[in-house]
Design an enzyme around this catalytic site. Sequence first.
Site, short mmCIF file in Angstrom:
data_model
loop_
_atom_site.label_atom_id
_atom_site.label_comp_id
_atom_site.label_asym_id
_atom_site.label_seq_id
_atom_site.Cartn_x
_atom_site.Cartn_y
_atom_site.Cartn_z
CB CYS A 149 117.27 136.91 19.30
SG CYS A 149 117.34 137.20 21.07
N1 LIG Z 1 123.14 138.58 21.96
C1 LIG Z 1 122.09 138.41 21.16
O1 LIG Z 1 121.78 137.27 20.75
C2 LIG Z 1 121.29 139.59 20.71
C3 LIG Z 1 120.32 139.38 19.71
C4 LIG Z 1 119.56 140.47 19.27
C5 LIG Z 1 119.76 141.72 19.83
N2 LIG Z 1 120.69 141.88 20.82
C6 LIG Z 1 120.87 143.26 21.35
O2 LIG Z 1 122.05 143.80 20.76
C7 LIG Z 1 122.70 144.66 21.69
C8 LIG Z 1 124.14 144.15 21.90
O3 LIG Z 1 124.04 142.83 22.41
P1 LIG Z 1 125.34 141.92 22.66
O4 LIG Z 1 124.81 140.55 22.99
O5 LIG Z 1 126.30 142.06 21.54
O6 LIG Z 1 125.93 142.59 23.98
P2 LIG Z 1 127.33 142.34 24.69
O7 LIG Z 1 127.94 141.07 24.21
O8 LIG Z 1 127.07 142.50 26.14
O9 LIG Z 1 128.21 143.57 24.17
C9 LIG Z 1 127.87 144.90 24.51
C10 LIG Z 1 128.76 145.88 23.78
O10 LIG Z 1 128.35 147.18 24.17
C11 LIG Z 1 129.48 147.92 24.64
N3 LIG Z 1 129.04 148.73 25.77
C12 LIG Z 1 128.51 148.32 26.93
N4 LIG Z 1 128.15 149.35 27.70
C13 LIG Z 1 128.46 150.46 27.00
C14 LIG Z 1 128.33 151.85 27.25
N5 LIG Z 1 127.80 152.31 28.39
N6 LIG Z 1 128.76 152.73 26.29
C15 LIG Z 1 129.28 152.28 25.13
N7 LIG Z 1 129.45 150.96 24.86
C16 LIG Z 1 129.03 150.08 25.77
C17 LIG Z 1 130.52 146.89 25.04
O11 LIG Z 1 131.78 147.46 24.79
P3 LIG Z 1 133.01 147.57 25.81
O12 LIG Z 1 132.60 146.88 27.10
O13 LIG Z 1 134.14 146.88 25.11
O14 LIG Z 1 133.25 149.01 25.98
C18 LIG Z 1 130.23 145.74 24.06
O15 LIG Z 1 130.94 145.95 22.86
C19 LIG Z 1 121.86 144.65 22.98
O16 LIG Z 1 120.99 145.74 22.98
C20 LIG Z 1 121.07 143.34 22.85
O17 LIG Z 1 119.85 143.38 23.55
C21 LIG Z 1 121.47 140.86 21.24
#
Ligand SMILES: NC(=O)c1ccc[n+]([C@@H]2O[C@H](COP(=O)([O-])OP(=O)(O)OC[C@H]3O[C@@H](n4cnc5c(N)ncnc54)[C@H](OP(=O)(O)O)[C@@H]3O)[C@@H](O)[C@H]2O)c1
Length: 339
Positions: A149
Amino acid sequence: MKKIGILGATGYTGEELLRYLSRHSEIELVFATSEHDAGKALRDLYPWLGRFRDSHLITGEQALNVTVDLVFLCLPHGESARWGEKFLTRGVKVVDLGADFRFSDAAHYQQWYHQPHPCPGFLAETVYGLCEWYRDEIRGRRVVGNPGCYPTATLLAALPFLAAGVVAEGPIVVDAKSGVSGAGKSPTRTTHYVEVNEGISAYKVGRSHRHVGEMEQELSRRRGAPQSLVFTPHLTPMSRGILAAVYLPLREDLSGDDLQGILQTRYAGERFVRILETEQPSTRWTAHSNLCLLHAERISGVPMALVTSAIDNLGKGAAGQAIQNMNLMLGFSEEAGLL
Ligand SMILES: NC(=O)c1ccc[n+]([C@@H]2O[C@H](COP(=O)([O-])OP(=O)(O)OC[C@H]3O[C@@H](n4cnc5c(N)ncnc54)[C@H](OP(=O)(O)O)[C@@H]3O)[C@@H](O)[C@H]2O)c1
């Protein structure tokens, strides 16, 4: 209709992907995964959802048995590569919203993420999914690393000036503010409401934030020589949005109009990057969209440009850009599902 799956549909980026995909007429969602909430219906987590509301979350292991054309990985780094490898070896295309496919070099990944890359064999194939700069390479590709981001806001602002050859030697300085959803759904000691509300603070300043690695990779590629970055991110009391102030040392005596002209020329015809002539970009104008708003001006009295850039971290900074990448990879209109 192409078959699409989401790994990590319970997180913030997964939720935003569901919002965009539900408006996309050329795809069907064949699975959405969660390890903790498998078995629940999407309507129970997301009552606002129209299409897909009766689908049930399944585990990643169950998803491996589903026929699918492309998967989005919305997982923590490390997990993305682990799951990405399983789908890639099954002939499925992958868009990773995490960091695991953003680097072309495994040693560079390890330097910034402090762990060996889980599947370095695929890095030669990956492309950095900044659509406005790598569109031709993304088309038809089977694995794309969706940019971070902060990097999306910063690079869209800085790259036109490096490409135009007007940036002097020395570090580029970026001061950026992010909404708290940038840290993901699970609150931590520094991101829960009481810590963030009614205050603002910097974190991981200088060159310690892991996004510096991919930003320097892309800035250096564009300059054709190493380009360093000084980066100060801040957490702000808002749910979503990124505002980046990008300070560029100038090689030549350029006016504000010259600088705006460089942006206008580079992004002419781009649907998702807009140059504001007089106003400063606001995160409010980008919320829930795939837009990046830019403005450039000359700082009086010193040979520097200030380029301001606003995006929605979950839109252009994550799910919106991921849809744009999917559209290019699958041969759809680049705007499908995003307007
Ligand atoms: N948030 C942002 O603005 C943003 C922007 C750009 C990129 N990103 C990147 O996109 C990715 C996701 O970000 P997010 O903000 O959506 O994260 P989040 O809100 O913390 O969600 C993480 C997701 O991953 C799953 N998860 C966590 N640990 C896991 C594991 N060991 N095995 C399988 N599933 C697992 C969780 O599912 P359950 O807990 O339901 O199993 C949940 O659906 C990250 O790499 C982040 O750096 C985020």
